[in-house]
Design a protein around this motif. Structure first.
Motif, PDB file in Angstrom:
ATOM      1  N   PHE A 144     -14.936  -6.252  30.353  1.00  0.00           N
ATOM      2  CA  PHE A 144     -14.130  -6.961  29.367  1.00  0.00           C
ATOM      3  C   PHE A 144     -14.976  -8.010  28.636  1.00  0.00           C
ATOM      4  N   ILE A 145     -15.994  -8.521  29.313  1.00  0.00           N
ATOM      5  CA  ILE A 145     -16.829  -9.561  28.707  1.00  0.00           C
ATOM      6  C   ILE A 145     -17.608  -9.021  27.504  1.00  0.00           C
ATOM      7  N   PRO A 146     -18.297  -7.858  27.618  1.00  0.00           N
ATOM      8  CA  PRO A 146     -18.958  -7.334  26.420  1.00  0.00           C
ATOM      9  C   PRO A 146     -17.994  -7.033  25.276  1.00  0.00           C
ATOM     10  N   ALA A 147     -16.719  -6.785  25.609  1.00  0.00           N
ATOM     11  CA  ALA A 147     -15.745  -6.522  24.553  1.00  0.00           C
ATOM     12  C   ALA A 147     -15.308  -7.798  23.853  1.00  0.00           C
ATOM     13  N   LEU A 148     -15.114  -8.859  24.623  1.00  0.00           N
ATOM     14  CA  LEU A 148     -14.535 -10.083  24.079  1.00  0.00           C
ATOM     15  C   LEU A 148     -15.569 -11.162  23.759  1.00  0.00           C
ATOM     16  N   SER A 154     -19.483 -14.769  18.126  1.00  0.00           N
ATOM     17  CA  SER A 154     -19.626 -14.677  16.670  1.00  0.00           C
ATOM     18  C   SER A 154     -18.814 -15.769  15.973  1.00  0.00           C
ATOM     19  N   TRP A 155     -17.585 -15.993  16.449  1.00  0.00           N
ATOM     20  CA  TRP A 155     -16.735 -17.028  15.847  1.00  0.00           C
ATOM     21  C   TRP A 155     -17.334 -18.415  16.076  1.00  0.00           C
ATOM     22  N   LEU A 156     -17.787 -18.695  17.297  1.00  0.00           N
ATOM     23  CA  LEU A 156     -18.386 -19.995  17.595  1.00  0.00           C
ATOM     24  C   LEU A 156     -19.639 -20.233  16.760  1.00  0.00           C
ATOM     25  N   MET A 244     -22.762  -9.737  11.214  1.00  0.00           N
ATOM     26  CA  MET A 244     -22.454 -10.170  12.565  1.00  0.00           C
ATOM     27  C   MET A 244     -21.113  -9.608  13.030  1.00  0.00           C
ATOM     28  N   ASP A 245     -20.130  -9.558  12.135  1.00  0.00           N
ATOM     29  CA  ASP A 245     -18.817  -9.014  12.491  1.00  0.00           C
ATOM     30  C   ASP A 245     -18.884  -7.514  12.746  1.00  0.00           C
ATOM     31  N   GLN A 246     -19.665  -6.781  11.941  1.00  0.00           N
ATOM     32  CA  GLN A 246     -19.809  -5.336  12.151  1.00  0.00           C
ATOM     33  C   GLN A 246     -20.512  -5.044  13.471  1.00  0.00           C
ATOM     34  N   PHE A 247     -21.535  -5.841  13.773  1.00  0.00           N
ATOM     35  CA  PHE A 247     -22.224  -5.690  15.055  1.00  0.00           C
ATOM     36  C   PHE A 247     -21.243  -5.908  16.207  1.00  0.00           C
ATOM     37  N   THR A 248     -20.426  -6.941  16.096  1.00  0.00           N
ATOM     38  CA  THR A 248     -19.448  -7.249  17.131  1.00  0.00           C
ATOM     39  C   THR A 248     -18.451  -6.107  17.306  1.00  0.00           C
ATOM     40  N   PHE A 249     -18.071  -5.457  16.192  1.00  0.00           N
ATOM     41  CA  PHE A 249     -17.143  -4.327  16.261  1.00  0.00           C
ATOM     42  C   PHE A 249     -17.718  -3.192  17.091  1.00  0.00           C
ATOM     43  N   TRP A 250     -18.939  -2.767  16.782  1.00  0.00           N
ATOM     44  CA  TRP A 250     -19.544  -1.652  17.508  1.00  0.00           C
ATOM     45  C   TRP A 250     -19.788  -2.008  18.970  1.00  0.00           C
ATOM     46  N   ALA A 255     -17.876  -1.560  24.669  1.00  0.00           N
ATOM     47  CA  ALA A 255     -17.342  -2.279  25.826  1.00  0.00           C
ATOM     48  C   ALA A 255     -15.982  -1.715  26.239  1.00  0.00           C
ATOM     49  N   ALA A 256     -15.160  -1.334  25.254  1.00  0.00           N
ATOM     50  CA  ALA A 256     -13.859  -0.748  25.573  1.00  0.00           C
ATOM     51  C   ALA A 256     -14.036   0.568  26.326  1.00  0.00           C
ATOM     52  N   ILE A 257     -15.011   1.369  25.911  1.00  0.00           N
ATOM     53  CA  ILE A 257     -15.313   2.617  26.623  1.00  0.00           C
ATOM     54  C   ILE A 257     -15.782   2.304  28.036  1.00  0.00           C
TER      55      ILE A 257
END
Length: 396
Positions: A144-148, A154-156, A244-250, A255-257
């Motif tokens: 869950f950590i790599p997902a969140l 990125s936000w921080l 940065m947001d696109q990187f976070t998405f992938w 991470a979800a997988i």
């Protein structure tokens, strides 16, 4: 000591303990290019803040394990959390890459203590047969950590600075440390009375061939994840130009997988058994490496991530079963065994990845080679000895 029915709250506490390490890696991944810019260094040097952390985490387990056997899991966990918080504070105020690296080395030592305590507790509470399944559930929680974390990081980073990631780690350590101080009970009240760093304790573990083989599988599997984590910012953000947001998405999709794979791994082990689960996982890593090379000519994000997705399934099926088998022969030495397993997974995988990355190749080939390194283990698993290891029923 094997608890008949460990409570859900005990599992929550163990989950908190294993989250320290992935949080220290994943939350600031989107900020790696900014860190390199801040300290006026190359990206390769900024990546050392990850590999240095993992190296210290692995090496420190040689000390944390025997200390957990002698002084208890709870004491070692709380000391580790304290070191983690102090070192995160040092990273937050670092004014040079050297101070940053020093703080990260210290943070690795703190994280190793929490990790050793958690997995030794698993062996204490669930015994040799159920440990692998519980480790898979913990790995699912870890994922869950790599997902969140990258989303939060990125936000921080965008709203404050990359330093805010480390201030968050300080707060996380303080909150978790307080909770564990009041709620965590010792799972091994019969601590070892032998000298803390007796060589024979390490040797009793290392000389076990089943431990060496399965710890080696964990090391090579972890190397795949480490190779991906250290290369992903370079490939996705610098070479492919993702934001940065696109990187976070992938990163979050993978991470979800990972979460799904790790949480379903115990069911896979129930259905296939540990032997076939590991074999299936190795085949998936071999396939993923081949797909990585075949698709490397097309420079797109999904072509880079597809083999990573496949390898995440293989990693989950290998790690839970192999880690459980590595720890199974040890009862009163569970802390030492967990420490040596951590040494293989962290320092060992870091060394293997460093050696592979020293080759003059593209990140695609380097990750593929890392995936293929685990394939020769099939020769052992298909042998009579390999099958026998997975037929033993070991006493707690």
């Amino acid at each position: 000591m094997v608890s008949a029915s460990p409570s859900r709250f005990q599992m929550v506490l163990l989950t908190l303990l294993v989250l320290f390490s992935p949080l220290a890696i994943d939350i600031y991944l989107p900020a790696l290019p900014m860190i390199a810019t801040t300290f006026h260094v190359e990206h390769e040097l900024a990546k050392l803040t990850i590999t240095g952390f993992l190296f210290a985490m692995g090496l420190g387990q040689l000390f944390a394990g025997p200390l957990a056997d002698k002084y208890g899991r709870r004491t070692v966990a709380l000391v580790g959390i304290t070191i983690y918080a102090v070192s995160a504070f040092l990273c937050w105020q670092a004014e040079s890459i050297e101070w940053m690296l020093m703080g990260r080395l210290m943070q690795g030592l703190g994280a190793c203590a929490t990790s050793v305590a958690a997995f030794a507790c698993v062996r204490d509470l669930f015994g040799p047969e159920k440990s692998g399944k519980m480790i898979s559930y913990l790995n699912g929680a870890i994922c869950f950590i790599p997902a969140l974390a990258p989303i939060l990081g990125s936000w921080l980073t965008q709203h404050y600075s990359w330093r805010a990631n480390f201030s968050f780690m300080v707060v996380f350590a303080v909150v978790c440390g307080t909770l564990l101080w009041f709620s965590m009970k010792e799972t091994n009240p019969n601590q070892s009375q032998t000298p803390t760093f007796q060589v024979s304790r390490y040797w009793d573990v290392v000389k076990n061939p089943s431990f060496l083989f399965h710890a080696g599988l964990c090391m090579l599997s972890m190397g795949v994840i480490l190779a991906y984590v250290t290369s992903a910012p370079l490939v996705l953000m610098q070479r492919l130009g993702l934001s940065m947001d696109q990187f976070t998405f992938w990163f979050g999709v993978n991470a979800a997988i990972n979460i799904i794979a790790c949480l379903t791994a115990p069911k896979v082990m129930d259905k296939l058994g540990t032997h076939r689960s590991i074999i299936a996982g190795i085949f998936l890593l071999g396939i993923a490496g081949t797909v990585m090379v075949v698709l490397s000519t097309e420079q797109t994000a999904w072509r880079f991530m597809l083999p990573i997705f496949i390898s995440s399934l293989g990693f989950a099926w290998i790690l839970g079963a192999a880690a459980g088998k590595a720890l199974a022969p040890f009862g009163d030495k569970a802390g030492t065994a967990a420490a040596l397993l951590g040494l293989f997974q962290m320092s060992g995988s870091g060394l293997v990845v460093a050696l592979v990355q020293s080759l003059e190749m593209t990140p695609y080939w380097l990750i593929a080679i890392q995936m293929w390194l685990v394939v020769p283990a099939l020769l052992v698993l298909f042998s009579d000895v390999g099958r026998k290891w997975h037929q033993w029923v070991l006493e707690p």
